[in-house]
Design an enzyme around this catalytic site. Sequence first.
Site, PDB file in Angstrom:
ATOM      1  N   TRP A  80      -2.974 -34.863   6.039  1.00 46.53           N
ATOM      2  CA  TRP A  80      -2.883 -33.400   6.134  1.00 46.53           C
ATOM      3  C   TRP A  80      -3.917 -32.873   7.118  1.00 46.53           C
ATOM      4  CZ3 TRP A  80      -1.250 -30.089   1.327  1.00 46.53           C
ATOM      5  CH2 TRP A  80       0.018 -30.520   0.899  1.00 46.53           C
ATOM      6  N   GLY A 137      -6.072 -38.665   4.835  1.00 41.38           N
ATOM      7  CA  GLY A 137      -6.323 -37.683   5.886  1.00 41.38           C
ATOM      8  C   GLY A 137      -5.126 -37.259   6.692  1.00 41.38           C
ATOM      9  N   ASP A 160     -13.235 -35.119  -0.063  1.00 46.76           N
ATOM     10  CA  ASP A 160     -12.703 -36.115  -1.000  1.00 46.76           C
ATOM     11  C   ASP A 160     -13.844 -36.943  -1.549  1.00 46.76           C
ATOM     12  OD1 ASP A 160     -11.152 -38.318  -2.255  1.00 46.76           O
ATOM     13  OD2 ASP A 160      -9.490 -37.389  -1.195  1.00 46.76           O
ATOM     14  N   LYS A 197      -0.407 -29.640  -4.578  1.00 44.68           N
ATOM     15  CA  LYS A 197       0.602 -30.468  -5.226  1.00 44.68           C
ATOM     16  C   LYS A 197       0.657 -30.117  -6.712  1.00 44.68           C
ATOM     17  CE  LYS A 197       1.234 -34.717  -3.995  1.00 44.68           C
ATOM     18  NZ  LYS A 197       0.972 -36.161  -3.768  1.00 44.68           N
TER      19      LYS A 197
END
Lengths: 380, 1071
Positions: free
Chosen positions: A55, A53, A115, A208
């Site tokens: 970000w 967490g 997530d 990413k």
Amino acid sequence: MGKSSKDKRDAYYRLAKEQGWRARSAFKLLQLDEEFDLFNGVTRVVDLCAAPGSWSQVLSRVLIQGQQVGRAAWEDKRYKELLRLRQQGSIVDDSEEEAPTEAKPRKDVKIVAIDLQPMSPLEGITCLKADITHSSTIPLLLQALDPDYDPTSSSIEASSPVDLVLSDGAPDVTGLHDLDIYVQSQLLWAALNLALCVLRPGGKFVAKIFRGKDVDLLYAQLKVVFQSVTVAKPRSSRASSVEAFIVCTNFQPPKGFKASLDNPLGAGRRLEQSSSTHDNLNGSPRTVRDDGIVELDMDTQSAEDAASDRQGLADRSTRWIAPFLACGDLSAFDADASHKLPEGHVSLDPIQPPTAPPYKRALEERKKMGGAYGKVKGAG
Amino acid sequence: MLEHVHHRVPVTALSFHRRDHVILAGHGNLLRGYDIDTGQILTNLKVFDDQAVHGILVTPDEDVLLVWGGRLVRKLNGHSISTYRPSNVYEARDWILDAALSPEDDCIAFVDAHNALTICNIRDLSAEDDGSTKPLATAVPSSNCILYSAHVTWLSGSQCLIASGTAFGDVMLWSASISRIADGSFTAVAQTHYTFSAHEGSVFGVQLSSKQQARRLGDGCDCLLASCSDDRQVKVWDVSDRFTNSHSLPQIQRDTGFGSKPEAEEHAPPCLAAAMGHVSRIWKIRFCDHDAQKGVEIMSFGEDASNILWSVKPDSEPGNQPFALKQVGVQNAHAGKQIWSVAAAEDGCFATGGADGAIAIHHAPNLPAEPSEIDRKMLEPGDNIRYYAFFNQGAMLATTDSGSVWTLQLGAAGTSSAREVLPALPALRGYSVVASISRLAFLAGSAGIVYMYNANTNKLTSVADCGKKVTGLFVSSHEKSHSVRLVDLLITTVGQSDPCYMRFVRDAISTAEYVSPREDHQPSLPIPEGFSITSFTTMEHAQPCIHLTLVGARNGSIAICNTSSDGHDGLIKLLPNVHGKEAVTALLWRSHGNKPTTLSGYLHSLGKDGTHAVHNIRRHDQKWEIELIHQLGLPFGPNIEGLTILPNDHLLIWGFRGKAFIVYDADAEQETMTVACGGAHRNFAFQPSVEGGTFVWTKASKIYQHMQTRRPYTLITPGDHGREIKAVSVSSTEDMQIFATGAEDTNIKLSTFDEKDGFRCVQTLRRHNTGIQHLCWSSACRYLFSSGGFEEFYVWRVTTGVPVLGGVGVVCESVHPNSGKSDLRILGFDISETRQKGVFDIVLAYSDSTLKQWSYDIGTWSLVSTIDYLTACLTEVFHTSGHVITTATDGHLALWDTEASASSLTWRTRHRTHQNAILGVAFRELHDRSSLVFTAGDDNAIGITRIEQCGAVRALLIPRAHTAAVTAVAVVPSDTDRNTLLLLSASIDQRVKLWTVSIDVTEPGVDGVHVKLQRNVATSVADVSSLALCRLAGDEGVGCVVCRVGMEIWRIGGGIRDTYLSRVSDEVIRE
């Protein structure tokens, strides 16, 4: 190794603890923001693969609390001082001294973090434990953004409510490089598919990416749906790592394109290339930059004396190399350098212990049996 | 202009080809066939352009091979191993995980990473190759879940059973009924039987058993499923009952919208057994089929490069699973990490392929025989065997507590028979020592009487009385001719520094008896005071007639004594502390030299410091010359006990590691025998053989034996690190080209290369404690320098052309005094040789942005200067055109000046070329004395910087030189045009590019520099980190080696041989 040796080896690890970030990766997003001004005009954000967490923490501090987090907090004073002493007489770029723009909390901020792993709650952020590859996640996400959203009536396209989609997800690498690159690309496709469903035209996508074999195929696909695609490497990401971030801005869905998680892009389905992926190679191949470096713009893919040596159908489609941009000012800490710790440095405990690995139980079992688990030379 | 020569990369696929007695292996994009017995490469086919081979399937008639990797599939037709030819390439929609051939017709089923099933008929695949790629249609579409593993089997000609393992720990078992429709394509109806959470981490391996295998657990058992995972667990499930249907994983998700499934939705089969094994992730699992007597056996293969054999045994403990997995054997055949591929043959033999590029052929049965206890029933009650030694093949002489002497004959099956030589001798009661050589043994006890046992006559005779308790017996012998044999015996006694030295001669007439010469003809041993003998050997030279006695001491020293009959020289040399302060455990002499008149040879020694050392001893012009040419640590120890040279000329060394006895073939770098015996510090005897040997040991007052008549596995193409190579440097001497590689495994390997056999590792340097960062040879290649983390910096002296040690001897001449003092890394260094031999100026670049200049003079170090750069990590340092230049992670080149007064460095200017880290550098001085510096950038760019002698710097940048970070560059001058250079670049995009760079030096700055891309090729080496130039045989003799995950050699064409070689010879001459 002592507790503080990781502090020396990794300045960002130390700073993350000092500044209360859950992981050092927070600095990667901050440095990306410095370069791309990611949060300008942004109020609605989806953070994919969000756990633990860090970000989301950045989003919370910038958008909800209106904090000015950025370079000032972690600028390396030593660097500037040394440079000043050595280059006395030469011009020092004083743009860094500019006063920061005023920051304040924004209105109507909506942040959803998704997530499969559990994540500690963060104030003002909706955490969803869901699978980003599954179509049922989208109505859940839309509902989290707008509690009065009605999944039976509203169409996805009509709402398209998100300004920015982020993904810092990565698989546990196996060491079989082509498989790792494949799995990471699948994760990127999953994030992109979801982004295509919820992003507003003009929106941004940051994810990413592993810069490896055939990454130019991915770049080319992203370039079809975004006006600008840049591959960025924050200074806080190690030079020795294949990791980089793809920053895509100005989402422009192609005409007639309908995003869907039931028929996702990736394994089989691909976007048709448009001419926009071809770089303009007109004009002089040599340009002299302001700093005196002569840049040579040339075709670096097709060689003089060789035909294509790639057999895959997709592999013969368009490839495109996204421009590269190193992020974070050079005065920022170097992730690869060893640092002298400030005097009186006290090593802090991590804000959040790392997520329990799947082999946690194996570690405990071995410890019980008195084995030096994981300390075996060559096996670690 | 760039031609692929050879590569050694991880073995990602394996299959046995029975008819031709071949093992087929996927090495990157190549399919290689090796002769199973000799390891010779029989075929070498490029199957894919830039895709690694991940699977090989051989049809039952062995006329067709099906090879796949990633999404690509290719069929190869042929009738023998050398005739297979590839056809068109086919492409599936997704990454293929597994494939199987149907038992009835020629249908192939593929499962991909999104759980889709693709069916095609092998005959429908084109046999031609027109260069095109054709798509494969999917029969059962994919789901959203991402799989790490799948196993597909055919239950009948129309039904497939599939087990799939997901990234999130779930396993799915499903089947598909397949039918062929009119247009020749296939449709399938899928049915899910089980969907369950099987592990706590990703499921990396799943395997379904055959019906016959399952039946071994009971008649109700039709099908077993084995799984392995990130969570270090191996599990066995009973999936015989497939009548019920489960929701598929996507359906479960559809119901909930969440990834986690409520328990009620799960439908899990019974778990029969589970066990934890391996020290890291478990990649693969297989049922072993060869021996029905053994019940169900499973083999697991791990990231730790080991394979474990498990036996499924009933478990009656209440509350446990019905069966237990018992670990029955572990093998560590591969170096470094990872077993990526496995194949089984019907005879129980199986093969593994590792990241080290090696293939291990494991012979069946793989079980290490349980040690058998030597029967002591023949002894008097209360008596026990105390000391023992081999005097013949499988034959030992043993003494007991009561002083009786026995011969023991050991059999391969663990049997033994005993025969009493003499009943209790009072002189041997309670304490005794035994020493032996072929057909002779010597015994002594606390009374000081020494006995000789002669196997020819089976008689024990008293040969000496020392009058004091004997502490050690050492024996050595020489067969001077068919009839003459000399035996030297050294006896050490309590409280006496001078050992007693005796010589025996075999009776020339009877040839059975030994006689001792008169006392005044016995040699004496001129060793220094306090020299406590722990090892002994002798050497005999005919012309001139010289007899040398070599003894090793408890304090690590070795004495070389002249014990010729004239006896003039006495102590020739005392070599102090060869093994530090630790005991010298064994000595071995090997004569060498064709000229009978000069004495020359090599003395091998082992010590409890864990090293193996070799001295070259020569007698030249009546003078002795002694030089240490080799001393390196072994991969086990520190209790290294003995060595011998086998009939195949391999050096065999044995000793202990932890609780195991290890036999190590030093030439093959392979552990040939491992026996769990409880560890060092016990009585033991070992008799070596090529395939293993006989080991006898004492444990808790019991005597055990283990006889190995076949090595547990043979290795094909071993010698790679098995971990990521981070640095490479190639020596340039004419006689022997050595590739030095340093890797994450903290080892440095020295290898040779030839095009036929590939790479051959000749030495492994195990001294660093961190991953290697940089390697560099001195210009004459007598020294190798290495750096790593923790400020480690070592100087190695390398001797080539020696007739032992695979031709290369290595001694660590010096360890930098700061090594291990901090956690700084030394990423790069620059070596310049001074006029004085063995003296170097060394500049080290540290990760904390400092640069230190040292002067090195054969073992002594002095710091010349320390200078700070900024805060960025320095990556390289080198010198050209009179400048010392550094590169750093800030993308800048920095020029440093040498201050004439202090000869120390000062920082002068810095020039930005790249946006971030510079990862590689190459440079070339031009004929106007300016230099071109080529830099590899993490920003995908190649920089070309011209540095003029006056210090003017201009840069040219190719921003998108590669798709990803450029990690290495190398430069070769062109022979045809002195204004042209060839530039090689490599990137983690797995491409190697060849560029021509032409320079007009009359133009200012980089205006006269022009770049053209000549070649853009795919490499099989993933994540490329380094490039180096090398010499190759033939006219076009310049090549380059590409390293990281494996090594690859390319030949650079274009007539550049002469220039390159002349540069090399220049440097040789200069020294």
